[in-house]
Design a protein around this motif. Structure first.
Motif, PDB file in Angstrom:
ATOM      1  N   VAL A 114      -3.364 -13.888   1.672  1.00 14.53           N
ATOM      2  CA  VAL A 114      -3.692 -13.009   0.547  1.00 14.53           C
ATOM      3  C   VAL A 114      -4.864 -12.099   0.890  1.00 14.53           C
ATOM      4  O   VAL A 114      -4.871 -10.912   0.537  1.00 14.53           O
ATOM      5  CB  VAL A 114      -3.990 -13.844  -0.716  1.00 14.53           C
ATOM      6  N   PHE A 115      -5.856 -12.656   1.575  1.00 17.45           N
ATOM      7  CA  PHE A 115      -7.021 -11.852   1.959  1.00 17.45           C
ATOM      8  C   PHE A 115      -6.617 -10.721   2.915  1.00 17.45           C
ATOM      9  O   PHE A 115      -7.001  -9.561   2.722  1.00 17.45           O
ATOM     10  CB  PHE A 115      -8.076 -12.738   2.617  1.00 17.45           C
ATOM     11  N   ILE A 116      -5.834 -11.061   3.941  1.00 21.74           N
ATOM     12  CA  ILE A 116      -5.384 -10.048   4.893  1.00 21.74           C
ATOM     13  C   ILE A 116      -4.497  -9.011   4.204  1.00 21.74           C
ATOM     14  O   ILE A 116      -4.563  -7.810   4.501  1.00 21.74           O
ATOM     15  CB  ILE A 116      -4.616 -10.701   6.065  1.00 21.74           C
ATOM     16  N   THR A 117      -3.681  -9.467   3.257  1.00 24.91           N
ATOM     17  CA  THR A 117      -2.826  -8.544   2.500  1.00 24.91           C
ATOM     18  C   THR A 117      -3.667  -7.520   1.756  1.00 24.91           C
ATOM     19  O   THR A 117      -3.366  -6.324   1.773  1.00 24.91           O
ATOM     20  CB  THR A 117      -1.946  -9.322   1.502  1.00 24.91           C
ATOM     21  N   SER A 118      -4.730  -7.981   1.083  1.00 19.14           N
ATOM     22  CA  SER A 118      -5.574  -7.063   0.310  1.00 19.14           C
ATOM     23  C   SER A 118      -6.295  -6.083   1.219  1.00 19.14           C
ATOM     24  O   SER A 118      -6.431  -4.898   0.884  1.00 19.14           O
ATOM     25  CB  SER A 118      -6.592  -7.856  -0.525  1.00 19.14           C
ATOM     26  N   VAL A 119      -6.744  -6.547   2.395  1.00 16.35           N
ATOM     27  CA  VAL A 119      -7.421  -5.654   3.345  1.00 16.35           C
ATOM     28  C   VAL A 119      -6.450  -4.597   3.866  1.00 16.35           C
ATOM     29  O   VAL A 119      -6.779  -3.407   3.942  1.00 16.35           O
ATOM     30  CB  VAL A 119      -8.025  -6.459   4.516  1.00 16.35           C
ATOM     31  N   SER A 120      -5.254  -5.041   4.226  1.00 19.55           N
ATOM     32  CA  SER A 120      -4.231  -4.114   4.724  1.00 19.55           C
ATOM     33  C   SER A 120      -3.845  -3.102   3.659  1.00 19.55           C
ATOM     34  O   SER A 120      -3.698  -1.898   3.936  1.00 19.55           O
ATOM     35  CB  SER A 120      -2.996  -4.908   5.173  1.00 19.55           C
ATOM     36  N   LEU A 121      -3.689  -3.573   2.417  1.00 18.01           N
ATOM     37  CA  LEU A 121      -3.333  -2.680   1.309  1.00 18.01           C
ATOM     38  C   LEU A 121      -4.414  -1.622   1.095  1.00 18.01           C
ATOM     39  O   LEU A 121      -4.119  -0.428   0.949  1.00 18.01           O
ATOM     40  CB  LEU A 121      -3.135  -3.515   0.034  1.00 18.01           C
ATOM     41  N   GLU A 122      -5.686  -2.042   1.066  1.00 16.72           N
ATOM     42  CA  GLU A 122      -6.790  -1.101   0.854  1.00 16.72           C
ATOM     43  C   GLU A 122      -6.860  -0.075   1.976  1.00 16.72           C
ATOM     44  O   GLU A 122      -7.169   1.097   1.753  1.00 16.72           O
ATOM     45  CB  GLU A 122      -8.113  -1.856   0.745  1.00 16.72           C
ATOM     46  N   GLY A 133       0.815  -1.215   0.000  1.00 16.90           N
ATOM     47  CA  GLY A 133       0.000   0.000   0.000  1.00 16.90           C
ATOM     48  C   GLY A 133       0.845   1.259   0.000  1.00 16.90           C
ATOM     49  O   GLY A 133       0.527   2.229  -0.697  1.00 16.90           O
ATOM     50  N   ILE A 134       1.935   1.247   0.770  1.00 20.13           N
ATOM     51  CA  ILE A 134       2.832   2.419   0.810  1.00 20.13           C
ATOM     52  C   ILE A 134       3.458   2.656  -0.557  1.00 20.13           C
ATOM     53  O   ILE A 134       3.547   3.795  -1.033  1.00 20.13           O
ATOM     54  CB  ILE A 134       3.918   2.225   1.882  1.00 20.13           C
ATOM     55  N   VAL A 135       3.871   1.576  -1.218  1.00 22.47           N
ATOM     56  CA  VAL A 135       4.454   1.715  -2.562  1.00 22.47           C
ATOM     57  C   VAL A 135       3.430   2.304  -3.530  1.00 22.47           C
ATOM     58  O   VAL A 135       3.734   3.200  -4.327  1.00 22.47           O
ATOM     59  CB  VAL A 135       4.958   0.356  -3.082  1.00 22.47           C
ATOM     60  N   LEU A 136       2.183   1.827  -3.470  1.00 17.35           N
ATOM     61  CA  LEU A 136       1.154   2.277  -4.404  1.00 17.35           C
ATOM     62  C   LEU A 136       0.672   3.694  -4.113  1.00 17.35           C
ATOM     63  O   LEU A 136      -0.043   4.282  -4.934  1.00 17.35           O
ATOM     64  CB  LEU A 136      -0.026   1.309  -4.395  1.00 17.35           C
ATOM     65  N   ARG A 137       1.027   4.245  -2.971  1.00 17.83           N
ATOM     66  CA  ARG A 137       0.709   5.650  -2.715  1.00 17.83           C
ATOM     67  C   ARG A 137       1.670   6.579  -3.459  1.00 17.83           C
ATOM     68  O   ARG A 137       1.457   7.795  -3.519  1.00 17.83           O
ATOM     69  CB  ARG A 137       0.752   5.947  -1.216  1.00 17.83           C
ATOM     70  N   SER A 138       2.720   6.005  -4.025  1.00 16.10           N
ATOM     71  CA  SER A 138       3.665   6.789  -4.822  1.00 16.10           C
ATOM     72  C   SER A 138       3.151   6.900  -6.253  1.00 16.10           C
ATOM     73  O   SER A 138       2.068   6.407  -6.591  1.00 16.10           O
ATOM     74  CB  SER A 138       5.042   6.122  -4.806  1.00 16.10           C
ATOM     75  N   LEU A 139       3.942   7.514  -7.115  1.00 16.23           N
ATOM     76  CA  LEU A 139       3.604   7.627  -8.535  1.00 16.23           C
ATOM     77  C   LEU A 139       4.161   6.460  -9.337  1.00 16.23           C
ATOM     78  O   LEU A 139       4.134   6.485 -10.567  1.00 16.23           O
ATOM     79  CB  LEU A 139       4.134   8.950  -9.101  1.00 16.23           C
ATOM     80  N   GLY A 140       4.652   5.468  -8.645  1.00 18.71           N
ATOM     81  CA  GLY A 140       5.166   4.278  -9.306  1.00 18.71           C
ATOM     82  C   GLY A 140       4.478   3.043  -8.750  1.00 18.71           C
ATOM     83  O   GLY A 140       3.337   3.086  -8.313  1.00 18.71           O
TER      84      GLY A 140
END
Length: 285
Positions: free
Chosen positions: A182-190, A124-131
């Motif tokens: 995987v489920f917990i990962t997606s929840v944490s990412l969102e 999630g932190i990575v996806l908050r960037s422009l990359g």
């Protein structure tokens, strides 16, 4: 420097990518690999190849699998996104190679939950960037921009195929634990992606909306918009008041509204995407 210039600055984006990649690798190398779990996406494919062949390492496999995706990204996405994502893959590969630790979590269910939280937060932190961190993120951005296809749909389809292979190679316990991971990962990412972005859209139906609007603007520094409406039963024209705010300010708005009109109708909806005006511009890759 204003907020928009700050979020578009190379230093800020490289910091996000580095921090997120390091956090993801901590979860992957400190928990996931010690239980033979499979994460989703391209990194999950890298883990599966590593477990079954014992060649190279998850980080190296991840780098190699990303090469064809970067060829696609070069032609279909901006050069800035490409370069940031290339840095993300290199950062994830290096941190995955350099980090060697074991958090010592023995129970599979605890390991799946902890690994999912840490890996999801890192992604999630990575996806908050422009990359991005590479992998499916590159394909997801292309499909989202070209066909408005949600990120989650692509990940779901890819992971369905990936886990159809996992279930043939591993016992039921590891398979179920990996699904939980995987489920917990997606929840944490969102959760990380929506952090600081969540807004409340408020609709106020009242005969005293003119008075309410003055209090919102002058006392609470809260912007608002009048919407024209008509009561179905009464047939009378009415002015609806719409405001966009956050969780903290919402309670102050609520108190102000009912202090003026105890019979007002106060409607609140959650929104995770508010673009324009003072709420920030559209994210451009």
């Amino acid at each position: 420097m204003n907020l928009k210039k700050y979020t578009y600055s190379p230093a800020w984006n490289l910091l996000l990518i580095t921090l997120g990649s390091t956090l993801f690798s901590l979860g992957a190398k400190g928990i996931v690999v010690h239980h033979n779990f499979i994460t989703g996406g391209i990194y999950g494919t890298s883990l599966l190849l590593y477990y079954k062949t014992e060649w190279l390492s998850p980080g190296i496999w991840y780098f190699l699998l990303n090469l064809p995706l970067f060829v696609v990204g070069w032609f279909y996405i901006s050069r800035r996104f490409f370069l940031y994502s290339l840095y993300g893959v290199v950062a994830l590969t290096l941190t995955s190679e350099l980090i060697t630790l074991d958090f010592g979590i023995q129970e599979q269910i605890y390991a799946a939950v902890a690994g999912g939280i840490i890996c999801g937060a890192g992604s999630g932190i990575v996806l908050r960037s422009l990359g991005s961190g590479g992998g499916l993120d590159i394909v997801a951005v292309i499909l989202n921009q070209k066909f408005n296809m949600g990120f989650g749909r692509l990940y779901l389809m890819f992971n369905a195929v990936l886990f159809s292979f996992v279930i043939t190679y591993y016992n039921a316990d590891i398979f179920i634990a990996s699904v939980i991971l995987v489920f917990i990962t997606s929840v944490s990412l969102e959760h990380i992606l929506s952090l600081f972005n969540q807004r409340k859209v408020i609709f106020i139906v009242s005969d005293k909306n003119e008075e309410i609007s003055k209090v919102l603007i002058h006392d609470l520094n809260q912007g608002a918009t009048f919407l024209k409406g008509r009561g179905v039963y009464s047939g009378r024209d009415k002015l609806l008041l719409m405001a966009i705010t956050n969780n903290i300010q919402m309670k102050r708005v609520e108190e102000a509204v009912f202090n003026i009109d105890p019979n007002a109708l106060f409607i609140v909806e959650n929104s995770f995407t508010v673009i324009g005006s003072s709420f920030g511009g559209r994210k451009i890759y």
